[in-house]
Motif scaffolding. Structure first.
Motif, PDB file in Angstrom:
ATOM      1  N   MET A   1      38.026  26.120  37.731  1.00 35.08           N
ATOM      2  CA  MET A   1      37.677  27.268  38.581  1.00 35.08           C
ATOM      3  C   MET A   1      36.254  27.729  38.334  1.00 35.08           C
ATOM      4  O   MET A   1      35.724  27.560  37.254  1.00 35.08           O
ATOM      5  CB  MET A   1      38.624  28.430  38.265  1.00 35.08           C
ATOM      6  N   SER A   2      35.684  28.348  39.342  1.00 37.54           N
ATOM      7  CA  SER A   2      34.367  28.951  39.158  1.00 37.54           C
ATOM      8  C   SER A   2      34.290  30.208  40.032  1.00 37.54           C
ATOM      9  O   SER A   2      35.224  30.516  40.778  1.00 37.54           O
ATOM     10  CB  SER A   2      33.254  27.959  39.523  1.00 37.54           C
ATOM     11  N   ALA A   3      33.171  30.929  39.904  1.00 38.67           N
ATOM     12  CA  ALA A   3      33.037  32.218  40.598  1.00 38.67           C
ATOM     13  C   ALA A   3      33.251  32.074  42.105  1.00 38.67           C
ATOM     14  O   ALA A   3      33.798  32.961  42.751  1.00 38.67           O
ATOM     15  CB  ALA A   3      31.673  32.819  40.296  1.00 38.67           C
ATOM     16  N   LYS A   4      32.808  30.941  42.660  1.00 41.78           N
ATOM     17  CA  LYS A   4      32.913  30.835  44.119  1.00 41.78           C
ATOM     18  C   LYS A   4      34.352  30.651  44.611  1.00 41.78           C
ATOM     19  O   LYS A   4      34.618  30.775  45.810  1.00 41.78           O
ATOM     20  CB  LYS A   4      31.980  29.743  44.663  1.00 41.78           C
ATOM     21  N   ASP A   5      35.282  30.408  43.697  1.00 38.61           N
ATOM     22  CA  ASP A   5      36.702  30.413  44.082  1.00 38.61           C
ATOM     23  C   ASP A   5      37.229  31.843  44.228  1.00 38.61           C
ATOM     24  O   ASP A   5      38.286  32.071  44.813  1.00 38.61           O
ATOM     25  CB  ASP A   5      37.549  29.675  43.036  1.00 38.61           C
ATOM     26  N   ILE A   6      36.504  32.792  43.665  1.00 41.26           N
ATOM     27  CA  ILE A   6      36.951  34.191  43.714  1.00 41.26           C
ATOM     28  C   ILE A   6      36.120  35.015  44.688  1.00 41.26           C
ATOM     29  O   ILE A   6      36.636  35.902  45.361  1.00 41.26           O
ATOM     30  CB  ILE A   6      36.903  34.816  42.292  1.00 41.26           C
ATOM     31  N   GLN A 105      41.624  36.137  38.679  1.00 40.65           N
ATOM     32  CA  GLN A 105      42.574  35.308  39.432  1.00 40.65           C
ATOM     33  C   GLN A 105      42.819  34.041  38.624  1.00 40.65           C
ATOM     34  O   GLN A 105      41.866  33.393  38.192  1.00 40.65           O
ATOM     35  CB  GLN A 105      41.982  34.961  40.808  1.00 40.65           C
ATOM     36  N   ASN A 106      44.077  33.707  38.416  1.00 35.28           N
ATOM     37  CA  ASN A 106      44.459  32.506  37.667  1.00 35.28           C
ATOM     38  C   ASN A 106      43.729  32.398  36.331  1.00 35.28           C
ATOM     39  O   ASN A 106      43.244  31.320  35.967  1.00 35.28           O
ATOM     40  CB  ASN A 106      44.192  31.239  38.492  1.00 35.28           C
ATOM     41  N   GLY A 107      43.607  33.512  35.625  1.00 37.20           N
ATOM     42  CA  GLY A 107      43.003  33.479  34.294  1.00 37.20           C
ATOM     43  C   GLY A 107      41.487  33.411  34.263  1.00 37.20           C
ATOM     44  O   GLY A 107      40.893  33.394  33.186  1.00 37.20           O
ATOM     45  N   PHE A 108      40.841  33.381  35.427  1.00 35.68           N
ATOM     46  CA  PHE A 108      39.369  33.342  35.490  1.00 35.68           C
ATOM     47  C   PHE A 108      38.891  34.728  35.908  1.00 35.68           C
ATOM     48  O   PHE A 108      39.389  35.283  36.879  1.00 35.68           O
ATOM     49  CB  PHE A 108      38.926  32.297  36.521  1.00 35.68           C
ATOM     50  N   ASN A 109      37.930  35.291  35.146  1.00 35.04           N
ATOM     51  CA  ASN A 109      37.465  36.626  35.536  1.00 35.04           C
ATOM     52  C   ASN A 109      35.977  36.670  35.864  1.00 35.04           C
ATOM     53  O   ASN A 109      35.159  35.986  35.262  1.00 35.04           O
ATOM     54  CB  ASN A 109      37.830  37.689  34.475  1.00 35.04           C
ATOM     55  N   ARG A 133      33.810  35.202  32.472  1.00 33.95           N
ATOM     56  CA  ARG A 133      33.381  33.828  32.761  1.00 33.95           C
ATOM     57  C   ARG A 133      32.166  33.838  33.677  1.00 33.95           C
ATOM     58  O   ARG A 133      31.267  33.020  33.539  1.00 33.95           O
ATOM     59  CB  ARG A 133      34.535  33.065  33.421  1.00 33.95           C
ATOM     60  N   ALA A 134      32.193  34.766  34.650  1.00 33.94           N
ATOM     61  CA  ALA A 134      31.053  34.869  35.579  1.00 33.94           C
ATOM     62  C   ALA A 134      30.620  36.324  35.663  1.00 33.94           C
ATOM     63  O   ALA A 134      31.457  37.220  35.753  1.00 33.94           O
ATOM     64  CB  ALA A 134      31.453  34.352  36.952  1.00 33.94           C
ATOM     65  N   CYS A 297      29.010  35.112  29.551  1.00 29.01           N
ATOM     66  CA  CYS A 297      29.310  34.416  30.810  1.00 29.01           C
ATOM     67  C   CYS A 297      28.776  32.981  30.815  1.00 29.01           C
ATOM     68  O   CYS A 297      27.797  32.666  30.153  1.00 29.01           O
ATOM     69  CB  CYS A 297      28.738  35.196  31.997  1.00 29.01           C
ATOM     70  N   GLU A 298      29.457  32.133  31.573  1.00 23.37           N
ATOM     71  CA  GLU A 298      28.946  30.770  31.757  1.00 23.37           C
ATOM     72  C   GLU A 298      28.295  30.607  33.134  1.00 23.37           C
ATOM     73  O   GLU A 298      27.614  29.632  33.400  1.00 23.37           O
ATOM     74  CB  GLU A 298      30.090  29.757  31.564  1.00 23.37           C
ATOM     75  N   GLU A 299      28.542  31.603  34.003  1.00 21.05           N
ATOM     76  CA  GLU A 299      27.922  31.610  35.330  1.00 21.05           C
ATOM     77  C   GLU A 299      27.287  32.965  35.559  1.00 21.05           C
ATOM     78  O   GLU A 299      27.867  34.001  35.215  1.00 21.05           O
ATOM     79  CB  GLU A 299      28.991  31.444  36.420  1.00 21.05           C
ATOM     80  N   LEU A 300      26.127  32.964  36.211  1.00 17.98           N
ATOM     81  CA  LEU A 300      25.439  34.224  36.515  1.00 17.98           C
ATOM     82  C   LEU A 300      24.969  34.190  37.962  1.00 17.98           C
ATOM     83  O   LEU A 300      24.288  33.247  38.378  1.00 17.98           O
ATOM     84  CB  LEU A 300      24.217  34.395  35.591  1.00 17.98           C
ATOM     85  N   TRP A 301      25.362  35.196  38.723  1.00 16.78           N
ATOM     86  CA  TRP A 301      24.834  35.355  40.077  1.00 16.78           C
ATOM     87  C   TRP A 301      23.963  36.595  40.092  1.00 16.78           C
ATOM     88  O   TRP A 301      24.357  37.640  39.574  1.00 16.78           O
ATOM     89  CB  TRP A 301      25.954  35.552  41.103  1.00 16.78           C
ATOM     90  N   VAL A 302      22.804  36.497  40.708  1.00 13.66           N
ATOM     91  CA  VAL A 302      21.887  37.628  40.760  1.00 13.66           C
ATOM     92  C   VAL A 302      21.841  38.132  42.204  1.00 13.66           C
ATOM     93  O   VAL A 302      21.427  37.411  43.111  1.00 13.66           O
ATOM     94  CB  VAL A 302      20.484  37.229  40.262  1.00 13.66           C
TER      95      VAL A 302
END
Ligand SMILES: [Zn+2]
Ligand SMILES: [Zn+2]
Length: 341
Positions: A1-6, A105-109, A133-134, A297-302
């Motif tokens: 999973m990644s941020a774009k799934d949420i 969602q599904n353990g990814f936050n 995570r993100a 975090c392993e992902e960062l959106w600005v």
């Protein structure tokens, strides 16, 4: 999973398909989750709004009780199920009621931080780093040149100027929500005991802070006819009012303004500010970087602001980062709205 799934990016801002809601949407939507009451994030006309109790109150004060058909209060630190996701609000330290919104969602936050700062602000709860995570961040001051000084030192400049010009009125431009009240609280901390005079546009929100238990001392609305008698006093008004006709009726006014942008001298000059005070309600470069590290975090959106430097820096830290270039968020919009207020 990644941020774009949420979360997905839409023309109205970020959207969460799993919960079927938008975050700080630009235009009316069926369901909005709102981080804080600034007008570029909190708009009226959504069918349903979920936000902290204080943000809901602030929206009602600004837009009227009918700003939405349905309000849902988000208690800080508690999970609420929304569709297929869970959400939880955490303090953002930006203004009274401001929150970061965690979505799981599904353990990814993912944490959508809205606007935030790490500096001391006696008028709201401090920012709380949330492991995620993100992480979705703003980058209003996302360049290494932006280092906000200690706000107490800026208040000391204002008091020094007042001591130097005891006959003149100091007119201080500040956003009506958050900045104005933070300045009042900082003035009190610095030992300033005179009544603090305010422009009518600041009255409602300042009274609300008082009702929420924020100690601001004696705050008095400026009566137009009394302006010539207010030499030596400090008057706080919306940024746009410092160059209005309204401001010229005070005795030989010193025009001051408090904003992170006051670091940029050309900007201060352009706005006719004699005494620029660098007091920001946003994270500076160092606070942005520290915060990103603290979230783990392993992902960062600005979302907006000076995204490129932060994205580049995060890449060097092994964080997958990308700029969203969301339009419509930014401090200057506050100015426009206040002009009308
Ligand atoms: Zn804001
Ligand atoms: Zn903003």
């Amino acid at each position: 999973m990644s941020a774009k799934d949420i979360l997905t990016q839409t023309p109205l801002g970020l959207y969460c398909p799993g919960g079927d809601f938008h975050l700080d949407p630009m235009r009316p939507v069926p369901r909005a989750l709102v981080t804080h009451g600034h007008s570029d994030h909190a708009r009226s006309g959504h069918d349903a709004v979920m936000a902290t109790a204080q943000t809901l109150d602030i929206m009602a004060l600004r837009y009227g009780e009918d700003f939405t058909l349905s309000r849902q209060m988000a208690p800080l630190g508690e999970w609420t199920r929304v569709g297929d996701v869970r959400v939880r609000f955490h303090p953002a330290g930006h203004v009274l009621g401001s929150a970061q919104i965690e979505i799981e969602q599904n353990g990814f936050n993912v944490v959508v931080s809205g606007d935030y700062k790490r500096a001391l602000d006696p008028t709201c709860l401090p920012f709380e780093p949330v492991r995620c995570r993100a992480f979705i961040t703003e980058a209003t001051f996302g360049l290494p040149v932006f280092r906000h000084p200690d706000a107490a030192d800026e208040i000391a400049k204002l008091l020094a100027s007042r001591a130097l010009f005891p006959e003149r009125t100091h007119i201080l431009g500040a956003y009506a929500l958050g900045k104005a009240q933070r300045l009042m609280a900082l003035l009190r901390r610095a030992g300033y005991e005179r009544p603090i005079y305010v422009h009518g546009a600041l009255e409602k929100l300042t009274a609300y802070y008082g009702r929420q238990g924020v100690v601001l001392g004696e705050v008095v609305k400026v009566v137009a006819a009394e302006r010539p008698k207010l030499g030596g006093e400090i008057v706080i008004c919306p940024p746009s009012a410092i160059k209005d006709l309204w401001a010229r009726k005070f005795p030989d006014p010193v025009t001051a303004a408090a904003s992170g942008w006051m670091r940029v001298r050309a900007r201060a000059r352009l706005k006719g500010v004699e005494l620029p005070l660098i007091v920001s309600d946003h994270a500076d470069w160092e606070a942005l970087c520290t915060t990103v590290v603290e979230t783990g975090c392993e992902e960062l959106w600005v979302t907006h602001g000076e995204a490129d430097a932060l994205v580049h820096w995060a890449g060097g830290q092994g964080i997958a980062a990308r700029p969203l270039h969301l339009i419509g968020y930014g401090e200057d919009q506050e100015d426009e709205v206040l002009e009308a207020a």
